[in-house]
Design an enzyme around this catalytic site. Structure first.
Site, PDB file in Angstrom:
ATOM      1  N   ASP A 150     -17.112 -91.587  -9.154  1.00  0.00           N
ATOM      2  CA  ASP A 150     -15.787 -92.110  -9.506  1.00  0.00           C
ATOM      3  C   ASP A 150     -15.082 -92.783  -8.347  1.00  0.00           C
ATOM      4  O   ASP A 150     -13.875 -92.944  -8.367  1.00  0.00           O
ATOM      5  CB  ASP A 150     -14.912 -90.980 -10.077  1.00  0.00           C
ATOM      6  CG  ASP A 150     -14.307 -90.113  -8.987  1.00  0.00           C
ATOM      7  OD1 ASP A 150     -14.944 -89.952  -7.933  1.00  0.00           O
ATOM      8  OD2 ASP A 150     -13.191 -89.615  -9.187  1.00  0.00           O
ATOM      9  N   GLU A 151     -15.828 -93.169  -7.306  1.00  0.00           N
ATOM     10  CA  GLU A 151     -15.149 -93.818  -6.186  1.00  0.00           C
ATOM     11  C   GLU A 151     -16.008 -94.899  -5.560  1.00  0.00           C
ATOM     12  O   GLU A 151     -17.236 -94.841  -5.588  1.00  0.00           O
ATOM     13  CB  GLU A 151     -14.744 -92.795  -5.128  1.00  0.00           C
ATOM     14  CG  GLU A 151     -15.911 -92.064  -4.521  1.00  0.00           C
ATOM     15  CD  GLU A 151     -15.499 -91.108  -3.420  1.00  0.00           C
ATOM     16  OE1 GLU A 151     -14.891 -91.567  -2.435  1.00  0.00           O
ATOM     17  OE2 GLU A 151     -15.789 -89.914  -3.545  1.00  0.00           O
ATOM     18  N   ASP A 156     -10.468 -94.643  -6.461  1.00  0.00           N
ATOM     19  CA  ASP A 156     -10.936 -93.316  -6.874  1.00  0.00           C
ATOM     20  C   ASP A 156     -10.235 -92.928  -8.177  1.00  0.00           C
ATOM     21  O   ASP A 156      -9.005 -92.925  -8.259  1.00  0.00           O
ATOM     22  CB  ASP A 156     -10.614 -92.312  -5.757  1.00  0.00           C
ATOM     23  CG  ASP A 156     -11.278 -90.963  -5.974  1.00  0.00           C
ATOM     24  OD1 ASP A 156     -11.902 -90.455  -5.018  1.00  0.00           O
ATOM     25  OD2 ASP A 156     -11.166 -90.404  -7.081  1.00  0.00           O
TER      26      ASP A 156
HETATM   27  P1  TTP Z   1     -12.983 -86.216  -6.984  1.00  0.00           P
HETATM   28  O1  TTP Z   1     -12.674 -87.678  -6.955  1.00  0.00           O
HETATM   29  O2  TTP Z   1     -13.068 -85.486  -5.699  1.00  0.00           O
HETATM   30  O3  TTP Z   1     -11.893 -85.433  -7.846  1.00  0.00           O
HETATM   31  P2  TTP Z   1     -11.175 -85.842  -9.189  1.00  0.00           P
HETATM   32  O4  TTP Z   1     -11.515 -87.231  -9.619  1.00  0.00           O
HETATM   33  O5  TTP Z   1     -11.467 -84.766 -10.178  1.00  0.00           O
HETATM   34  O6  TTP Z   1      -9.663 -85.717  -8.815  1.00  0.00           O
HETATM   35  P3  TTP Z   1      -8.781 -86.671  -7.906  1.00  0.00           P
HETATM   36  O7  TTP Z   1      -9.683 -87.787  -7.447  1.00  0.00           O
HETATM   37  O8  TTP Z   1      -7.678 -87.143  -8.794  1.00  0.00           O
HETATM   38  O9  TTP Z   1      -8.297 -85.787  -6.804  1.00  0.00           O
HETATM   39  O10 TTP Z   1     -14.335 -85.971  -7.764  1.00  0.00           O
HETATM   40  C1  TTP Z   1     -14.717 -86.770  -8.861  1.00  0.00           C
HETATM   41  C2  TTP Z   1     -15.496 -85.970  -9.856  1.00  0.00           C
HETATM   42  O11 TTP Z   1     -16.660 -85.408  -9.265  1.00  0.00           O
HETATM   43  C3  TTP Z   1     -14.712 -84.797 -10.419  1.00  0.00           C
HETATM   44  O12 TTP Z   1     -13.901 -85.162 -11.531  1.00  0.00           O
HETATM   45  C4  TTP Z   1     -15.811 -83.840 -10.777  1.00  0.00           C
HETATM   46  C5  TTP Z   1     -16.909 -84.128  -9.796  1.00  0.00           C
HETATM   47  N1  TTP Z   1     -16.900 -83.088  -8.759  1.00  0.00           N
HETATM   48  C6  TTP Z   1     -17.656 -81.962  -8.964  1.00  0.00           C
HETATM   49  O13 TTP Z   1     -18.364 -81.831  -9.957  1.00  0.00           O
HETATM   50  N2  TTP Z   1     -17.630 -80.978  -8.014  1.00  0.00           N
HETATM   51  C7  TTP Z   1     -16.873 -81.068  -6.889  1.00  0.00           C
HETATM   52  O14 TTP Z   1     -16.877 -80.166  -6.060  1.00  0.00           O
HETATM   53  C8  TTP Z   1     -16.083 -82.255  -6.689  1.00  0.00           C
HETATM   54  C9  TTP Z   1     -15.221 -82.383  -5.475  1.00  0.00           C
HETATM   55  C10 TTP Z   1     -16.120 -83.219  -7.648  1.00  0.00           C
HETATM   56 MG    MG Z   2     -11.457 -88.830  -8.245  1.00  0.00          MG
END
Ligand code: TTP
Ligand code: MG
Length: 398
Positions: free
Chosen positions: A103-104, A8
């Site tokens: 992103d995962e 991720d």
């Molecule tokens: P995440 O992987 O949940 O968050 P992140 O990558 O920003 O942070 P981390 O993994 O380090 O905790 O989500 C990935 C992307 O998806 C995030 O950068 C933006 C998008 N996203 C949204 O647009 N709305 C949301 O509610 C979430 C959870 C994520």
């Molecule tokens: Mg992330």
């Protein structure tokens, strides 16, 4: 012993913006829609999260909590580009790749030791490549199953790796709050807490029968998950999740003989398809639609996955008999479905040819993009609900 990775990217949207504007490094940054458009936060950098800002929060609220943050409009097209490049790098390491969001992804590293040394060495190689080629930090969790790997990647952030040794899953989960388990959300968590269950260790220690009383079969699953038991497979995109056949009768049918014969015939077709694709089913279901369009599905887990005509057929017929004992009303449709498919035989196509696997990857990313919807800003846990409402919007980039 399976070795599953969950990878991720850290603060994904913010990280991409920081590549373009390095002065944003080390500062609170909030990416999202515009306040005037009643936008919400899609990503808050860790510095901004310290002020209580989180994904899904209205931008106006984020401004109140963290007025000094840099507020950046999202550039969805860029994020999509990075997402594709990220997935392509991962696909180069294992064909058993399941993208789970922009992103995962989950990656099955089992059996790749000879190539990479160990799952941990493979994770290190992936992290180095993503850092070098994309300039992004990716955190990795490694465990025997998807669920624990995901929780481990979360615990590994920022920019880290956490491997849970085989057998250590339950111990790792025990101190964590129940909300950390995917599936325990706003509805279930308060109910569990009312029962005095606040940690995954407490949940794991509950008798399955008690949880079943309160939550039905979901209760048993929760308990198994809290113990770190999770057999779900890493499913590369495009792989069938089930095989089914159904037929609508010209005229509604109540005759037990005709229903049985039809169902047996459909079951044979399903079983043949499974064998052709080297798949075994762990679940068999039948679907019955009555004259008034009421539709009933009944399913059962097989003691042993299989794909013989006899196994699928007999199981379907038993389910039919059970349902017909309750109602003999005429049916307009009958069908059978085999699900929870697993590979059978040793014919794994380890070196799936690249163009095909790349196509599949593209398809998966398209599906994810559709889910996130162009410039749409997603609101936290309402992601799933939004995807149901907002089907297929044309991509439009901000
Ligand atoms: P995440 O992987 O949940 O968050 P992140 O990558 O920003 O942070 P981390 O993994 O380090 O905790 O989500 C990935 C992307 O998806 C995030 O950068 C933006 C998008 N996203 C949204 O647009 N709305 C949301 O509610 C979430 C959870 C994520
Ligand atoms: Mg992330």
């Amino acid at each position: 012993m399976r070795r599953i990775m969950h990878l991720d990217l850290d603060v994904f949207f913010v990280a991409v913006e920081r590549l373009r504007q390095p002065e944003l490094n080390g500062q609170p940054v909030i990416v999202g829609g515009r306040v005037e458009h009643r936008g919400v936060v899609s990503t808050a950098s860790y510095e901004a999260r310290a002020f209580g800002v989180h994904s899904g929060m209205p931008m106006a609220a984020a401004r109140r909590l963290c007025p000094d943050a840099a507020f950046v409009d999202s550039n969805f097209g860029d994020y999509l580009d990075y997402s594709r490049k990220f997935m392509k790098i991962l696909a180069g390491f294992s064909p058993f790749l399941e993208p789970a969001g922009l992103d995962e992804a989950y990656l099955d590293a089992t059996g790749f030791e000879s190539l990479h040394g160990s799952a941990a060495a493979m994770a290190a190689a992936i992290r180095a490549r993503v850092k070098r080629e994309l300039g992004l930090a990716v955190s990795v969790g490694i465990a025997a199953g998807k669920l624990v790997a995901k929780i481990a990647s979360d615990a590994a952030k920022p920019d880290g790796v956490l491997e849970i040794a085989p057998g250590g899953e339950r111990e790792f989960l025990a101190p964590l709050a129940i909300e950390r388990l995917p599936g325990i959300g706003r509805k279930t968590a308060p109910q569990l807490r009312k029962l005095g269950i606040a940690t995954l260790g407490q949940l794991a220690g509950m008798p399955a029968a008690t949880l079943k009383q309160y939550f039905g079969s979901a209760g048993e699953v929760m308990q198994r998950h809290a113990r770190g038991v999770d057999q779900s497979r890493v499913l590369p995109p495009g792989e069938a999740k089930s095989v089914s056949r159904e037929t609508t009768f010209h005229r509604d049918v109540a005759s037990p003989d005709i229903l049985r014969a039809t169902l047996a015939y459909l079951a044979e077709h399903v079983a043949r398809k499974l064998r052709q694709h080297h798949r075994q089913a762990a679940t068999v279901a039948v679907k019955l639609r009555y004259a008034d369009f009421t539709t009933v599905t009944r399913q059962v887990s097989l003691p042993q996955p299989g794909n013989s005509d006899r196994l699928i057929g007999d199981t379907a017929l038993k389910l039919l008999a059970k349902e017909r004992a309750k109602s003999g009303s005429p049916l307009r449709l009958i069908g059978v479905r085999a699900a929870r498919l697993a590979e059978s035989g040793a014919q794994l196509n380890l070196l799936a040819d690249a163009p095909e696997s790349e196509q599949r990857l593209e398809g998966a990313l398209d599906a994810i993009r559709d889910r996130y919807g162009g410039d749409a800003i997603l609101s936290g846990r309402t992601l799933a609900a939004a995807s149901r409402k907002r089907k297929r919007r044309p991509e439009n980039q901000t």
